[in-house]
Design a protein around this motif. Structure first.
Motif, PDB file in Angstrom:
ATOM      1  N   LYS A  18       0.829  -1.203   0.000  1.00 26.84           N
ATOM      2  CA  LYS A  18       0.000   0.000   0.000  1.00 26.84           C
ATOM      3  C   LYS A  18       0.869   1.261   0.000  1.00 26.84           C
ATOM      4  CE  LYS A  18      -3.700   2.367   2.469  1.00 26.84           C
ATOM      5  NZ  LYS A  18      -4.596   2.356   3.623  1.00 26.84           N
ATOM      6  N   ALA A  21       2.481   1.712  -3.399  1.00 29.61           N
ATOM      7  CA  ALA A  21       1.481   2.170  -4.369  1.00 29.61           C
ATOM      8  C   ALA A  21       1.270   3.675  -4.239  1.00 29.61           C
ATOM      9  CB  ALA A  21       0.171   1.418  -4.167  1.00 29.61           C
ATOM     10  N   GLN A  22       1.142   4.150  -3.009  1.00 33.48           N
ATOM     11  CA  GLN A  22       0.962   5.587  -2.783  1.00 33.48           C
ATOM     12  C   GLN A  22       2.189   6.365  -3.242  1.00 33.48           C
ATOM     13  OE1 GLN A  22       0.107   5.390   1.413  1.00 33.48           O
ATOM     14  NE2 GLN A  22      -2.108   5.427   1.085  1.00 33.48           N
ATOM     15  N   ILE A  26       0.347   4.750  -8.030  1.00 32.53           N
ATOM     16  CA  ILE A  26      -0.356   3.696  -8.763  1.00 32.53           C
ATOM     17  C   ILE A  26      -1.254   2.941  -7.793  1.00 32.53           C
ATOM     18  CG2 ILE A  26       1.416   3.474 -10.538  1.00 32.53           C
ATOM     19  CD1 ILE A  26       2.534   1.086  -9.063  1.00 32.53           C
ATOM     20  N   SER A  27      -2.072   2.072  -8.318  1.00 30.14           N
ATOM     21  CA  SER A  27      -3.008   1.332  -7.466  1.00 30.14           C
ATOM     22  C   SER A  27      -2.315   0.164  -6.774  1.00 30.14           C
ATOM     23  CB  SER A  27      -4.178   0.793  -8.300  1.00 30.14           C
ATOM     24  OG  SER A  27      -3.738  -0.259  -9.135  1.00 30.14           O
ATOM     25  N   ILE A  28      -2.882  -0.244  -5.658  1.00 28.90           N
ATOM     26  CA  ILE A  28      -2.344  -1.411  -4.959  1.00 28.90           C
ATOM     27  C   ILE A  28      -2.556  -2.671  -5.804  1.00 28.90           C
ATOM     28  CG2 ILE A  28      -4.408  -1.915  -3.597  1.00 28.90           C
ATOM     29  CD1 ILE A  28      -2.373  -2.519  -1.247  1.00 28.90           C
ATOM     30  N   LYS A  29      -3.600  -2.672  -6.624  1.00 28.24           N
ATOM     31  CA  LYS A  29      -3.814  -3.813  -7.532  1.00 28.24           C
ATOM     32  C   LYS A  29      -2.666  -3.920  -8.537  1.00 28.24           C
ATOM     33  CE  LYS A  29      -8.786  -4.218  -7.212  1.00 28.24           C
ATOM     34  NZ  LYS A  29     -10.055  -4.295  -7.918  1.00 28.24           N
TER      35      LYS A  29
END
Length: 134
Positions: A18, A21-22, A26-29
């Motif tokens: 997480k 990603a931040q 980008i997204s955690i996916k």
């Protein structure tokens, strides 16, 4: 960069999925997909990740400049973006460098050459798994 290199880099940054990603915007996916090998890691993500790792491992420690290691002639330096921006330890990060005589057509081509270069190898030499698969 493959999924194992990506995971090693995230681990070196001591970030959760997480948090990374931040940090990368980008997204955690996307992080999940990169680490599972379901999606190819885009060049802009690889580039930013390597830059962050470089700052963590080297901070303000001065390094020998690429033009000294490669013994670049003066006429080559005049056309080199790494020289122009005084970034001889980050030549691998800067697009448009002409180590083999011409700028590369893509990030993948550039990194293929950089991964064989002493400048890049020495910069990341103590970071097992980030630039190699060991």
């Amino acid at each position: 960069m493959d999924s194992d290199n990506f995971k090693a880099a995230r681990s070196r940054l001591t970030k959760t999925q997480k948090e990374l990603a931040q940090l990368l915007g980008i997204s955690i996916k996307a992080i999940h997909s990169y680490e599972q090998g379901w999606r190819k890691i885009p060049h802009h993500v690889e580039r930013q990740l390597l830059f962050l790792v470089a700052r963590v491992i080297n901070g303000d420690t001065p390094h020998e400049k690429c033009w000294d290691i490669q013994r670049c002639p003066k006429n080559k330096l005049a056309k080199c973006p790494a020289w122009e921006f005084k970034a001889g330890d980050l030549c691998w990060f800067i697009n448009g460098t002409k180590c083999s005589g011409e700028a590369h057509d893509s990030w993948e081509d550039k990194m293929a050459e950089c991964r064989k270069c002493d400048v890049f190898i020495n910069f990341f030499k103590n970071e097992r798994g980030i630039i190699t698969n060991d």
